[in-house]
Design a protein around this motif. Structure first.
Motif, PDB file in Angstrom:
ATOM      1  N   LYS A   1       0.794  -1.225   0.000  1.00 12.28           N
ATOM      2  CA  LYS A   1       0.000   0.000   0.000  1.00 12.28           C
ATOM      3  C   LYS A   1       0.831   1.282   0.000  1.00 12.28           C
ATOM      4  N   MET A   2       2.117   1.160  -0.272  1.00 12.19           N
ATOM      5  CA  MET A   2       2.979   2.331  -0.391  1.00 12.19           C
ATOM      6  C   MET A   2       3.149   2.643  -1.876  1.00 12.19           C
ATOM      7  N   ALA A   3       3.432   3.900  -2.202  1.00 15.46           N
ATOM      8  CA  ALA A   3       3.735   4.264  -3.586  1.00 15.46           C
ATOM      9  C   ALA A   3       5.016   3.548  -3.998  1.00 15.46           C
ATOM     10  N   ALA A   4       5.074   3.085  -5.225  1.00 13.93           N
ATOM     11  CA  ALA A   4       6.214   2.265  -5.671  1.00 13.93           C
ATOM     12  C   ALA A   4       7.127   3.033  -6.612  1.00 13.93           C
ATOM     13  N   ASP A   5       8.000   3.823  -6.054  1.00 12.78           N
ATOM     14  CA  ASP A   5       9.035   4.504  -6.828  1.00 12.78           C
ATOM     15  C   ASP A   5      10.313   3.700  -6.613  1.00 12.78           C
ATOM     16  N   ILE A   6      10.644   2.842  -7.565  1.00 15.13           N
ATOM     17  CA  ILE A   6      11.761   1.919  -7.372  1.00 15.13           C
ATOM     18  C   ILE A   6      12.831   2.161  -8.433  1.00 15.13           C
ATOM     19  N   VAL A   7      14.071   2.235  -7.986  1.00 18.34           N
ATOM     20  CA  VAL A   7      15.212   2.325  -8.887  1.00 18.34           C
ATOM     21  C   VAL A   7      16.100   1.128  -8.601  1.00 18.34           C
ATOM     22  N   ILE A   8      16.471   0.432  -9.649  1.00 15.63           N
ATOM     23  CA  ILE A   8      17.377  -0.712  -9.515  1.00 15.63           C
ATOM     24  C   ILE A   8      18.701  -0.309 -10.148  1.00 15.63           C
ATOM     25  N   PHE A   9      19.801  -0.535  -9.437  1.00 15.03           N
ATOM     26  CA  PHE A   9      21.109  -0.174  -9.971  1.00 15.03           C
ATOM     27  C   PHE A   9      22.110  -1.263  -9.674  1.00 15.03           C
ATOM     28  N   ASP A  10      23.156  -1.316 -10.470  1.00 18.08           N
ATOM     29  CA  ASP A  10      24.255  -2.254 -10.285  1.00 18.08           C
ATOM     30  C   ASP A  10      25.326  -1.539  -9.478  1.00 18.08           C
ATOM     31  N   PHE A  11      25.479  -1.920  -8.239  1.00 18.06           N
ATOM     32  CA  PHE A  11      26.424  -1.258  -7.338  1.00 18.06           C
ATOM     33  C   PHE A  11      27.835  -1.229  -7.926  1.00 18.06           C
ATOM     34  N   ASP A  12      28.249  -2.299  -8.573  1.00 24.29           N
ATOM     35  CA  ASP A  12      29.606  -2.368  -9.115  1.00 24.29           C
ATOM     36  C   ASP A  12      29.816  -1.468 -10.330  1.00 24.29           C
ATOM     37  N   LYS A  13      28.734  -1.155 -11.041  1.00 24.97           N
ATOM     38  CA  LYS A  13      28.871  -0.379 -12.279  1.00 24.97           C
ATOM     39  C   LYS A  13      28.421   1.074 -12.170  1.00 24.97           C
ATOM     40  N   ILE A  14      27.682   1.432 -11.132  1.00 22.44           N
ATOM     41  CA  ILE A  14      27.138   2.792 -11.051  1.00 22.44           C
ATOM     42  C   ILE A  14      28.260   3.819 -11.008  1.00 22.44           C
ATOM     43  N   GLN A  15      28.070   4.910 -11.760  1.00 21.09           N
ATOM     44  CA  GLN A  15      29.058   5.974 -11.792  1.00 21.09           C
ATOM     45  C   GLN A  15      28.392   7.290 -12.178  1.00 21.09           C
ATOM     46  N   ASP A  16      29.062   8.364 -11.871  1.00 18.97           N
ATOM     47  CA  ASP A  16      28.594   9.709 -12.195  1.00 18.97           C
ATOM     48  C   ASP A  16      29.309  10.144 -13.463  1.00 18.97           C
ATOM     49  N   LEU A  17      28.586  10.256 -14.557  1.00 22.01           N
ATOM     50  CA  LEU A  17      29.185  10.632 -15.830  1.00 22.01           C
ATOM     51  C   LEU A  17      28.952  12.090 -16.195  1.00 22.01           C
ATOM     52  N   ALA A  18      28.102  12.788 -15.449  1.00 26.46           N
ATOM     53  CA  ALA A  18      27.759  14.168 -15.772  1.00 26.46           C
ATOM     54  C   ALA A  18      28.785  15.140 -15.202  1.00 26.46           C
ATOM     55  N   SER A  19      28.974  16.242 -15.912  1.00 25.10           N
ATOM     56  CA  SER A  19      29.816  17.332 -15.429  1.00 25.10           C
ATOM     57  C   SER A  19      29.086  18.637 -15.723  1.00 25.10           C
ATOM     58  N   TYR A  20      29.547  19.724 -15.171  1.00 23.46           N
ATOM     59  CA  TYR A  20      28.908  20.999 -15.452  1.00 23.46           C
ATOM     60  C   TYR A  20      29.019  21.318 -16.943  1.00 23.46           C
ATOM     61  N   GLU A  21      30.179  21.032 -17.532  1.00 22.18           N
ATOM     62  CA  GLU A  21      30.397  21.320 -18.941  1.00 22.18           C
ATOM     63  C   GLU A  21      29.563  20.410 -19.845  1.00 22.18           C
ATOM     64  N   ASN A  22      29.321  19.178 -19.431  1.00 22.29           N
ATOM     65  CA  ASN A  22      28.601  18.191 -20.230  1.00 22.29           C
ATOM     66  C   ASN A  22      27.619  17.453 -19.313  1.00 22.29           C
ATOM     67  N   PRO A  23      26.519  18.113 -18.931  1.00 22.02           N
ATOM     68  CA  PRO A  23      25.644  17.607 -17.875  1.00 22.02           C
ATOM     69  C   PRO A  23      24.675  16.488 -18.269  1.00 22.02           C
ATOM     70  N   LYS A  24      24.385  16.323 -19.522  1.00 20.62           N
ATOM     71  CA  LYS A  24      23.300  15.419 -19.918  1.00 20.62           C
ATOM     72  C   LYS A  24      23.778  13.984 -20.108  1.00 20.62           C
ATOM     73  N   HIS A  25      24.260  13.408 -19.020  1.00 20.66           N
ATOM     74  CA  HIS A  25      24.710  12.010 -19.028  1.00 20.66           C
ATOM     75  C   HIS A  25      23.992  11.272 -17.904  1.00 20.66           C
ATOM     76  N   TYR A  26      23.348  10.183 -18.254  1.00 22.40           N
ATOM     77  CA  TYR A  26      22.704   9.365 -17.239  1.00 22.40           C
ATOM     78  C   TYR A  26      23.740   8.455 -16.603  1.00 22.40           C
ATOM     79  N   PRO A  27      23.526   8.063 -15.359  1.00 23.84           N
ATOM     80  CA  PRO A  27      24.501   7.175 -14.697  1.00 23.84           C
ATOM     81  C   PRO A  27      24.564   5.797 -15.337  1.00 23.84           C
TER      82      PRO A  27
END
Length: 112
Positions: A86-112
């Motif tokens: 009965k809770m709202a289902a906002d679920i994100v699944i990620f691979d802990f070993d592969k997750i990374q931050d690819l965005a920068s201020y100069e080139n921000p439109k990169h998904y992890p």
């Protein structure tokens, strides 16, 4: 306007005692300005996990709680942030070993 108020030493110091959120997704700094977006619109949470959990070990995977149910309850959203019937289902699944931050201020439109 871009404002850098904290350095990484400060972030590491307060991380164990704070909630984690993205002003870029809900405040005016998240709005496109002349076609340019802020990098934290794309990779705030992946940066926390990749940099502060995996790389620097400044916080544990408790970071997920700090990004979900902790802030949800703080602002009065009691039907979000945990997986339960009965809770709202906002679920994100990620691979802990592969997750990374690819965005920068100069080139921000990169998904992890």
């Amino acid at each position: 306007m871009m404002r850098f108020a904290m350095n990484e030493k400060d972030v590491k110091k307060i991380s164990p005692f704070s909630m984690i959120g993205s002003g870029g997704s809900v405040l005016p700094d998240g709005i496109l300005s002349h076609g340019h977006s802020y990098s934290r619109n794309f990779c705030t949470f992946s940066r926390v996990i990749a940099r502060y959990v995996k790389e620097l070990k400044a916080i544990t995977l408790e970071a997920v709680y700090k990004m979900t149910s902790f802030p949800a309850r703080r602002i009065g959203l009691f039907d979000r942030g945990i997986i339960r019937p009965k809770m709202a289902a906002d679920i994100v699944i990620f691979d802990f070993d592969k997750i990374q931050d690819l965005a920068s201020y100069e080139n921000p439109k990169h998904y992890p």
